[in-house]
Design a protein around this motif. Structure first.
Motif, PDB file in Angstrom:
ATOM      1  N   SER A  20       0.833  -1.197   0.000  1.00 48.76           N
ATOM      2  CA  SER A  20       0.000   0.000   0.000  1.00 48.76           C
ATOM      3  C   SER A  20       0.875   1.257   0.000  1.00 48.76           C
ATOM      4  CB  SER A  20      -0.920  -0.003   1.227  1.00 48.76           C
ATOM      5  OG  SER A  20      -1.590   1.224   1.353  1.00 48.76           O
ATOM      6  N   TYR A  21       1.898   1.248   0.834  1.00 48.59           N
ATOM      7  CA  TYR A  21       2.828   2.375   0.905  1.00 48.59           C
ATOM      8  C   TYR A  21       3.506   2.603  -0.453  1.00 48.59           C
ATOM      9  CZ  TYR A  21       7.027   5.015   1.995  1.00 48.59           C
ATOM     10  OH  TYR A  21       8.038   5.946   1.973  1.00 48.59           O
ATOM     11  N   GLN A  22       3.967   1.523  -1.086  1.00 50.82           N
ATOM     12  CA  GLN A  22       4.663   1.646  -2.367  1.00 50.82           C
ATOM     13  C   GLN A  22       3.738   2.172  -3.470  1.00 50.82           C
ATOM     14  OE1 GLN A  22       7.890   1.468  -2.980  1.00 50.82           O
ATOM     15  NE2 GLN A  22       8.353   0.906  -0.861  1.00 50.82           N
ATOM     16  N   VAL A  23       2.495   1.721  -3.480  1.00 51.26           N
ATOM     17  CA  VAL A  23       1.525   2.211  -4.470  1.00 51.26           C
ATOM     18  C   VAL A  23       1.355   3.720  -4.316  1.00 51.26           C
ATOM     19  CG1 VAL A  23      -0.946   2.195  -5.085  1.00 51.26           C
ATOM     20  CG2 VAL A  23       0.291   0.037  -4.798  1.00 51.26           C
ATOM     21  N   ILE A  65       1.137   5.749  -7.998  1.00 55.94           N
ATOM     22  CA  ILE A  65       0.258   4.925  -8.825  1.00 55.94           C
ATOM     23  C   ILE A  65      -1.187   5.272  -8.483  1.00 55.94           C
ATOM     24  CG2 ILE A  65      -0.503   2.554  -9.288  1.00 55.94           C
ATOM     25  CD1 ILE A  65       2.469   1.736  -8.645  1.00 55.94           C
ATOM     26  N   SER A  66      -1.458   5.389  -7.174  1.00 61.70           N
ATOM     27  CA  SER A  66      -2.789   5.766  -6.710  1.00 61.70           C
ATOM     28  C   SER A  66      -2.709   6.132  -5.230  1.00 61.70           C
ATOM     29  CB  SER A  66      -3.768   4.604  -6.889  1.00 61.70           C
ATOM     30  OG  SER A  66      -5.044   4.949  -6.365  1.00 61.70           O
ATOM     31  N   ASP A  67      -3.609   6.995  -4.818  1.00 65.22           N
ATOM     32  CA  ASP A  67      -3.751   7.305  -3.391  1.00 65.22           C
ATOM     33  C   ASP A  67      -4.716   6.336  -2.720  1.00 65.22           C
ATOM     34  OD1 ASP A  67      -2.005   9.477  -3.488  1.00 65.22           O
ATOM     35  OD2 ASP A  67      -3.610  10.887  -3.977  1.00 65.22           O
ATOM     36  N   ILE A  69      -5.041 -13.111  -3.060  1.00 65.06           N
ATOM     37  CA  ILE A  69      -4.983 -11.663  -2.857  1.00 65.06           C
ATOM     38  C   ILE A  69      -4.401 -11.024  -4.105  1.00 65.06           C
ATOM     39  CG2 ILE A  69      -4.092  -9.784  -1.434  1.00 65.06           C
ATOM     40  CD1 ILE A  69      -3.789 -11.880   0.852  1.00 65.06           C
ATOM     41  N   ASN A  70      -5.186 -10.128  -4.700  1.00 61.99           N
ATOM     42  CA  ASN A  70      -4.733  -9.338  -5.839  1.00 61.99           C
ATOM     43  C   ASN A  70      -4.544  -7.902  -5.377  1.00 61.99           C
ATOM     44  OD1 ASN A  70      -5.135 -11.653  -7.302  1.00 61.99           O
ATOM     45  ND2 ASN A  70      -6.579 -10.763  -8.752  1.00 61.99           N
ATOM     46  N   ALA A  71      -3.623  -7.206  -6.023  1.00 58.18           N
ATOM     47  CA  ALA A  71      -3.394  -5.796  -5.727  1.00 58.18           C
ATOM     48  C   ALA A  71      -4.046  -4.952  -6.819  1.00 58.18           C
ATOM     49  CB  ALA A  71      -1.902  -5.509  -5.660  1.00 58.18           C
ATOM     50  N   SER A  72      -4.735  -3.905  -6.400  1.00 64.97           N
ATOM     51  CA  SER A  72      -5.383  -3.013  -7.346  1.00 64.97           C
ATOM     52  C   SER A  72      -5.452  -1.616  -6.719  1.00 64.97           C
ATOM     53  CB  SER A  72      -6.774  -3.540  -7.714  1.00 64.97           C
ATOM     54  OG  SER A  72      -7.306  -2.802  -8.801  1.00 64.97           O
ATOM     55  N   TYR A  73      -6.278  -0.764  -7.318  1.00 63.99           N
ATOM     56  CA  TYR A  73      -6.428   0.610  -6.832  1.00 63.99           C
ATOM     57  C   TYR A  73      -7.702   1.192  -7.431  1.00 63.99           C
ATOM     58  CZ  TYR A  73      -3.917   1.038 -11.249  1.00 63.99           C
ATOM     59  OH  TYR A  73      -3.534   0.906 -12.559  1.00 63.99           O
ATOM     60  N   ASP A 125      -7.765   6.027   6.383  1.00 64.51           N
ATOM     61  CA  ASP A 125      -6.333   6.298   6.345  1.00 64.51           C
ATOM     62  C   ASP A 125      -5.554   5.032   5.985  1.00 64.51           C
ATOM     63  OD1 ASP A 125      -3.649   6.761   6.858  1.00 64.51           O
ATOM     64  OD2 ASP A 125      -4.003   7.781   8.758  1.00 64.51           O
ATOM     65  N   PRO A 126      -4.888   5.004   4.813  1.00 65.01           N
ATOM     66  CA  PRO A 126      -4.202   3.787   4.367  1.00 65.01           C
ATOM     67  C   PRO A 126      -2.962   3.435   5.184  1.00 65.01           C
ATOM     68  CG  PRO A 126      -3.808   5.567   2.832  1.00 65.01           C
ATOM     69  CD  PRO A 126      -4.804   6.077   3.835  1.00 65.01           C
ATOM     70  N   ASP A 127      -2.514   4.321   6.058  1.00 64.39           N
ATOM     71  CA  ASP A 127      -1.429   3.963   6.971  1.00 64.39           C
ATOM     72  C   ASP A 127      -1.962   3.159   8.157  1.00 64.39           C
ATOM     73  OD1 ASP A 127       0.705   5.124   5.549  1.00 64.39           O
ATOM     74  OD2 ASP A 127       0.191   7.101   6.353  1.00 64.39           O
ATOM     75  N   GLU A 128      -3.256   3.262   8.414  1.00 61.65           N
ATOM     76  CA  GLU A 128      -3.865   2.572   9.553  1.00 61.65           C
ATOM     77  C   GLU A 128      -4.804   1.443   9.148  1.00 61.65           C
ATOM     78  OE1 GLU A 128      -5.583   5.221  12.429  1.00 61.65           O
ATOM     79  OE2 GLU A 128      -4.009   6.712  12.116  1.00 61.65           O
TER      80      GLU A 128
END
Length: 122
Positions: A30-33, A38-40, A69-73, A97-100
């Protein structure tokens, strides 16, 4: 976008069990995206069978999980019409909040739902 009651009873235990195993990996992804712009709004798709949404991130057989598990945005979900353009502002307002929290899109047959699950405390 509240968590679906059906999700709580039928899926939450199984999802939580897998999430604990991969939480730090998902947090870093999530942090890298977000860092790479790439996306918020990263979204991780949890599915019993492989689905054509996002990119394969962790196959359940590889990590001994119950869920793929797939990664998307968000922008990918809009392009695939899983989030309609007129609902984007509503989605962004509900996004935690994507950090939490980790945004999951749970897919099992005809059942589909977004949930936000907190990352474990350090």
């Amino acid at each position: 976008m509240e968590n679906d009651p059906e999700l709580n009873g039928k899926y939450l235990g199984s999802i939580s069990k897998d999430f604990v195993v991969v939480a730090e990996t998902l947090r870093e992804a999530s942090y890298q995206v977000r860092k790479r712009k790439i996306s918020d709004y990263p979204i991780f798709v949890f599915s019993r069978t492989q689905v054509p949404v996002g990119s394969i991130f962790l196959a359940k057989e590889e990590v001994a999980l119950d869920w793929h598990i797939n990664a998307s945005y968000l922008e990918d979900f809009v392009q695939r019409q899983l989030v309609m353009p007129e609902k984007v502002d509503e989605f962004k307002a509900a996004y935690k909040d994507p950090d939490e929290f980790c945004c999951l899109f749970v897919v099992d047959g005809d059942f589909q739902s977004f949930i936000f699950i907190p990352f474990p405390e350090d």
